[in-house]
Design a protein around this motif. Structure first.
Motif, mmCIF file in Angstrom:
data_model
loop_
_atom_site.group_PDB
_atom_site.id
_atom_site.type_symbol
_atom_site.label_atom_id
_atom_site.label_comp_id
_atom_site.label_asym_id
_atom_site.label_seq_id
_atom_site.Cartn_x
_atom_site.Cartn_y
_atom_site.Cartn_z
ATOM 1 N N UNK B 34 0.837 -1.204 0.000
ATOM 2 C CA UNK B 34 0.000 0.000 0.000
ATOM 3 C C UNK B 34 0.873 1.255 0.000
ATOM 4 N N UNK B 229 -13.304 6.316 5.514
ATOM 5 C CA UNK B 229 -13.305 4.955 4.949
ATOM 6 C C UNK B 229 -14.285 4.795 3.785
ATOM 7 N N UNK B 232 -12.793 6.231 0.648
ATOM 8 C CA UNK B 232 -11.819 5.295 0.067
ATOM 9 C C UNK B 232 -12.558 4.261 -0.785
ATOM 10 N N UNK B 233 -13.657 3.726 -0.246
ATOM 11 C CA UNK B 233 -14.411 2.712 -0.989
ATOM 12 C C UNK B 233 -15.007 3.289 -2.256
ATOM 13 N N UNK B 244 -7.613 6.125 -3.873
ATOM 14 C CA UNK B 244 -7.936 5.325 -2.690
ATOM 15 C C UNK B 244 -6.676 5.086 -1.872
ATOM 16 N N UNK B 245 -5.572 4.788 -2.570
ATOM 17 C CA UNK B 245 -4.321 4.504 -1.875
ATOM 18 C C UNK B 245 -3.820 5.707 -1.084
ATOM 19 N N UNK B 248 -5.821 6.120 1.955
ATOM 20 C CA UNK B 248 -5.551 5.017 2.879
ATOM 21 C C UNK B 248 -4.222 5.234 3.602
ATOM 22 N N UNK B 251 -4.783 7.679 6.384
ATOM 23 C CA UNK B 251 -5.456 7.004 7.505
ATOM 24 C C UNK B 251 -4.497 6.085 8.260
ATOM 25 N N UNK B 252 -3.684 5.352 7.481
ATOM 26 C CA UNK B 252 -2.751 4.393 8.081
ATOM 27 C C UNK B 252 -1.740 5.123 8.967
#
Lengths: 288, 282
Positions: B34, B229, B232-233, B244-245, B248, B251-252
């Motif tokens: 990711x 989230x 992202x979806x 999306x990445x 993400x 968020x990560x």
């Protein structure tokens, strides 16, 4: 004038706190749980049973059970290996390893699904190779299993590590020095000592495996009768305004949650009783 | 090193090797993939995607609702934990087990149930509607769902700490003339504060990533009630893998910081506790 007790609050404070606690728990836990079953039975028993016997619901139940039956044992094997290495041996980077094992709990379920799409999806790192060999992982059952493995990854290990650390390694060392093989030592000494903690981890992992929604939703592809788990089936019916069907399936999952809570509580009592027994046995031994 | 040599127990190599391989294949390599994917972007591109108006609004909704839910849980969680440890009432053990319901109940079930309860005709919604309070399909609904999801964390972190408070300390305070409120504010609250903060952080961290229980009750209006989230979806569904990445990875990164903060808090709580205990023994 009554004597004021040093360790407790005046009666009016106690009753206020009890009322607030009960009201909060009733509003956020009691009412929703009751509502699941009330909504499921809104159209009568016949509609409820029909919702459950629907072929798509049944295939969703089968898939959910199958995924949990694969994911939970794999994570049990990992949990035992990880806790054995961490609790019984000293090595560098141990606390980093423990943090990394907890990592999946900190990651959003949506990201847990996304990472497997990026690995194995059509545009993913292994996508072209998989397409060439006609292997489907994402939007198929293997992807669902991978996502479930990821979100239930820490449960067993996290229960077992502190338990094994607390037990130390004297008993195993005694078994080995008396000539037990590694397998005998594990089967006759380690496993009986950890069985309740292991069962506790399995119960938690299983509940999450059967109930996972976000991560599975990203990798499933929502193919009816093929890649729909029970939580995804609930979503589809709900979005189609089939409330009775959605809540019928949801009630099965709610029952599973109640069974989980009961099993978890029984194991907790059992573990507490055993710890109490152990500490009760200790003092006379010490004085000898 | 000598400890390792003296250890007669078998299976270290196998157990650690298996642990590392399994951890790498299932967790580290996919998460690394990711992060690697996001490095295809220049920093400027990454920044543009991560700070669009819609993304910023989604962060605001996600973190705002999560913080509010965690505050509600910290307040009521303290009361629930206190009542469960200190008071006796019928059905206490049953209620104690019941607190874990949000851990056991699948999030999709919680989501559709809360959405139904708080909708205009729902059991709770029909009493709130006349008061002008709309919960379902508004940001308030997100707070309700996240409160449900995070409920057990504060209670479960506080319970053992409240159990460990020595009654002698409270008695001493009372003997010296402290009112019950002073004892709570000066003695009890400082002792449980690190655990309360840990519970708050755990509840917040869980809420930030939550998806299943929120989407049914949120209404999911971009800029108003769309959580990160979900954004992202929706990028993923439009085959915008890069977008999306990028989100993400943001968020990560935040989740990772929260994880470190929680570890730090737990360490603080444990150390403080030990110091207090050894201090008491001297």
């Amino acid at each position: 004038m009554s004597v004021r007790r040093a360790n407790t609050e005046p009666a009016w404070v106690r009753y206020t706190l009890l009322t607030l606690a009960f009201a909060f728990l009733a509003l956020f836990l009691g009412v929703p749980l009751a509502a699941v079953f009330a909504e499921a039975l809104r159209g009568g028993w016949e509609a409820y049973v029909n919702g459950l016997l629907d072929p798509e619901a049944r295939s969703a139940v089968t898939l959910t059970l199958a995924v949990a039956a694969i994911a939970v044992p794999l994570n049990v094997a990992f949990g035992i290996a990880a806790s054995w290495a961490i609790a019984k041996f000293e090595f560098r980077g141990k606390s980093l390893l423990i943090t990394l094992i907890d990592l999946p709990f900190a990651v959003s379920p949506v990201i847990a699904g996304l990472i497997f799409v990026l690995m194995f999806g059509a545009q993913g790192y292994f996508g072209p190779w998989l397409a060439e060999h006609d292997v489907k992982i994402v939007f198929a059952v293997p992807g669902i299993i991978l996502a479930t493995l990821f979100v239930t990854f820490p449960f067993v290990a996290r229960e077992m590590i502190p338990l094994m650390q607390a037990q130390g390694k004297d008993e195993e060392e005694a078994a080995v020095s008396l000539g037990a093989s590694g397998f005998q030592m594990f089967w006759r000494v380690t496993l009986p000592n950890i069985k309740w903690g292991l069962l506790y981890g399995v119960i938690l992992a299983n509940a999450r495996a059967m109930g996972e929604f976000g991560a599975v939703s990203v990798v499933s592809g929502h193919i009816r009768g093929e890649t729909n788990t029970l939580p995804l089936h609930v979503e589809i019916l709900y979005n189609e305004y089939n409330a009775i069907g959605a809540f019928a399936s949801a009630s099965v999952l709610a029952l599973l949650a109640l069974v989980t809570l009961v099993a978890k509580t029984l194991v907790e009592w059992r573990m507490r009783a055993e710890t109490a027994m152990l500490t009760a046995e200790l003092p006379p031994e010490k004085t000898n | 090193m000598s400890a390792k040599k003296n250890n007669v127990l078998p299976g270290f190599g196998l157990a650690l090797g298996y642990t590392l391989v399994y951890l790498s294949v299932l967790v580290l390599i996919p998460l690394g993939g990711l992060v690697l994917k996001s490095t295809a972007l220049t920093f400027a591109q990454f920044w543009d995607i991560a700070t669009t108006e819609r993304a910023l609004a989604a962060y605001r909704v996600t973190f705002g609702a999560s913080a509010l839910a965690a505050v509600i849980n910290a307040f009521f969680g303290l009361i629930v934990a206190w009542v469960l440890v200190r008071y006796d009432f019928p059905g206490k053990r049953l209620i104690d087990s019941f607190v874990d319901l949000p851990f056991a109940l699948p999030t999709a079930v919680a989501g559709i149930t809360l959405a139904t309860l708080y909708s205009t005709n729902g059991w709770i919604g029909k009493y709130l509607e006349p008061l002008g309070l709309k919960v379902a399909y508004t940001p308030l609904g997100i707070v309700v769902a996240l409160t449900f999801i995070g409920l057990p964390f504060v209670v479960r972190t506080l319970q053992p700490v409240i159990e460990d408070i020595e009654p002698e300390v409270e008695e001493a305070a009372a003997t010296l003339g402290a009112s019950r409120w002073q004892t709570f504010r000066r003695i009890i609250f400082p002792a449980i504060f690190p655990a309360l903060l840990t519970g708050f952080a755990l509840s917040f961290s869980r809420a930030v990533g939550e998806y299943g229980s929120v989407i049914f009750i949120a209404g999911n209006m971009p800029l108003i009630s769309e959580i990160t989230p979900l954004l992202i979806i929706s990028k993923l569904e439009q085959y915008d893998y890069v977008g999306a990445t990028a989100l993400a990875v943001v968020m990560l990164g935040i989740s990772f910081v929260l994880l470190l903060a929680i570890n730090g808090l737990q360490w603080w709580a444990a150390n403080r506790h030990n110091n207090r205990n050894t201090g008491g023994e001297q």
